[in-house]
Design a protein around this motif. Structure first.
Motif, PDB file in Angstrom:
ATOM      1  N   ILE A 131       0.834  -1.209   0.000  1.00 26.18           N
ATOM      2  CA  ILE A 131       0.000   0.000   0.000  1.00 26.18           C
ATOM      3  C   ILE A 131       0.861   1.249   0.000  1.00 26.18           C
ATOM      4  O   ILE A 131       0.637   2.182  -0.782  1.00 26.18           O
ATOM      5  CB  ILE A 131      -0.956  -0.010   1.209  1.00 26.18           C
ATOM      6  CG1 ILE A 131      -2.008  -1.106   1.025  1.00 26.18           C
ATOM      7  CG2 ILE A 131      -1.617   1.355   1.401  1.00 26.18           C
ATOM      8  CD1 ILE A 131      -2.815  -1.406   2.271  1.00 26.18           C
ATOM      9  N   VAL A 132       1.881   1.285   0.862  1.00 25.51           N
ATOM     10  CA  VAL A 132       2.763   2.460   0.935  1.00 25.51           C
ATOM     11  C   VAL A 132       3.524   2.651  -0.374  1.00 25.51           C
ATOM     12  O   VAL A 132       3.642   3.780  -0.873  1.00 25.51           O
ATOM     13  CB  VAL A 132       3.721   2.344   2.141  1.00 25.51           C
ATOM     14  CG1 VAL A 132       4.795   3.420   2.102  1.00 25.51           C
ATOM     15  CG2 VAL A 132       2.938   2.427   3.441  1.00 25.51           C
ATOM     16  N   ALA A 133       4.021   1.574  -0.951  1.00 24.79           N
ATOM     17  CA  ALA A 133       4.756   1.678  -2.223  1.00 24.79           C
ATOM     18  C   ALA A 133       3.850   2.217  -3.322  1.00 24.79           C
ATOM     19  O   ALA A 133       4.264   3.076  -4.119  1.00 24.79           O
ATOM     20  CB  ALA A 133       5.325   0.308  -2.618  1.00 24.79           C
ATOM     21  N   ASP A 134       2.615   1.750  -3.377  1.00 21.42           N
ATOM     22  CA  ASP A 134       1.657   2.252  -4.370  1.00 21.42           C
ATOM     23  C   ASP A 134       1.389   3.735  -4.156  1.00 21.42           C
ATOM     24  O   ASP A 134       1.316   4.504  -5.116  1.00 21.42           O
ATOM     25  CB  ASP A 134       0.353   1.469  -4.314  1.00 21.42           C
ATOM     26  CG  ASP A 134       0.477   0.044  -4.844  1.00 21.42           C
ATOM     27  OD1 ASP A 134       1.532  -0.283  -5.452  1.00 21.42           O
ATOM     28  OD2 ASP A 134      -0.465  -0.747  -4.629  1.00 21.42           O
ATOM     29  N   MET A 135       1.246   4.156  -2.924  1.00 21.34           N
ATOM     30  CA  MET A 135       0.977   5.569  -2.617  1.00 21.34           C
ATOM     31  C   MET A 135       2.178   6.435  -2.971  1.00 21.34           C
ATOM     32  O   MET A 135       2.029   7.537  -3.498  1.00 21.34           O
ATOM     33  CB  MET A 135       0.614   5.723  -1.129  1.00 21.34           C
ATOM     34  CG  MET A 135      -0.732   5.103  -0.773  1.00 21.34           C
ATOM     35  SD  MET A 135      -1.060   5.129   0.986  1.00 21.34           S
ATOM     36  CE  MET A 135      -1.335   6.871   1.241  1.00 21.34           C
ATOM     37  N   GLU A 136       3.387   5.937  -2.711  1.00 20.12           N
ATOM     38  CA  GLU A 136       4.593   6.693  -3.041  1.00 20.12           C
ATOM     39  C   GLU A 136       4.775   6.813  -4.551  1.00 20.12           C
ATOM     40  O   GLU A 136       5.289   7.822  -5.039  1.00 20.12           O
ATOM     41  CB  GLU A 136       5.831   6.043  -2.415  1.00 20.12           C
ATOM     42  CG  GLU A 136       5.868   6.214  -0.900  1.00 20.12           C
ATOM     43  CD  GLU A 136       7.072   5.557  -0.261  1.00 20.12           C
ATOM     44  OE1 GLU A 136       7.492   6.053   0.796  1.00 20.12           O
ATOM     45  OE2 GLU A 136       7.584   4.555  -0.798  1.00 20.12           O
ATOM     46  N   ALA A 137       4.353   5.806  -5.295  1.00 21.98           N
ATOM     47  CA  ALA A 137       4.473   5.841  -6.748  1.00 21.98           C
ATOM     48  C   ALA A 137       3.572   6.918  -7.342  1.00 21.98           C
ATOM     49  O   ALA A 137       3.883   7.499  -8.378  1.00 21.98           O
ATOM     50  CB  ALA A 137       4.137   4.477  -7.336  1.00 21.98           C
ATOM     51  N   ILE A 138       2.449   7.181  -6.688  1.00 21.53           N
ATOM     52  CA  ILE A 138       1.507   8.192  -7.154  1.00 21.53           C
ATOM     53  C   ILE A 138       1.971   9.598  -6.783  1.00 21.53           C
ATOM     54  O   ILE A 138       1.770  10.545  -7.534  1.00 21.53           O
ATOM     55  CB  ILE A 138       0.100   7.936  -6.580  1.00 21.53           C
ATOM     56  CG1 ILE A 138      -0.452   6.623  -7.124  1.00 21.53           C
ATOM     57  CG2 ILE A 138      -0.851   9.075  -6.899  1.00 21.53           C
ATOM     58  CD1 ILE A 138      -1.719   6.157  -6.444  1.00 21.53           C
ATOM     59  N   ALA A 139       2.603   9.712  -5.635  1.00 23.62           N
ATOM     60  CA  ALA A 139       2.993  11.035  -5.106  1.00 23.62           C
ATOM     61  C   ALA A 139       4.079  11.702  -5.912  1.00 23.62           C
ATOM     62  O   ALA A 139       4.789  11.260  -6.666  1.00 23.62           O
ATOM     63  CB  ALA A 139       3.460  10.897  -3.668  1.00 23.62           C
TER      64      ALA A 139
END
Length: 65
Positions: A57-65
């Motif tokens: 989840i964190v990796a996916d969120m960081e990829a978007i940011a």
């Protein structure tokens, strides 16, 4: 057993997550909010699954940011 408890507080201060070792190779998690809370223990394997899920989840969120 050495104290390894971890406390995570939110900015609002009304929500707190506690993590600690529990009994034979288990992890204890407690989530406290204003007006209530919940706690449970999980096996080492379940804790690893939770970490893997959070990592994704964190990796996916960081990829978007």
């Amino acid at each position: 057993m050495e104290d390894k408890s971890i406390m995570i507080k939110t900015r609002e201060g009304e929500r707190t997550i506690f993590l600690d070792e529990y009994d034979d190779n288990q992890v204890w998690i407690s989530i406290q909010i204003a007006g209530g809370g919940a706690q449970t223990s999980m096996t080492l394997e379940q804790a690893k699954q939770m970490i893997a899920g959070l990592t994704t989840i964190v990796a996916d969120m960081e990829a978007i940011a």
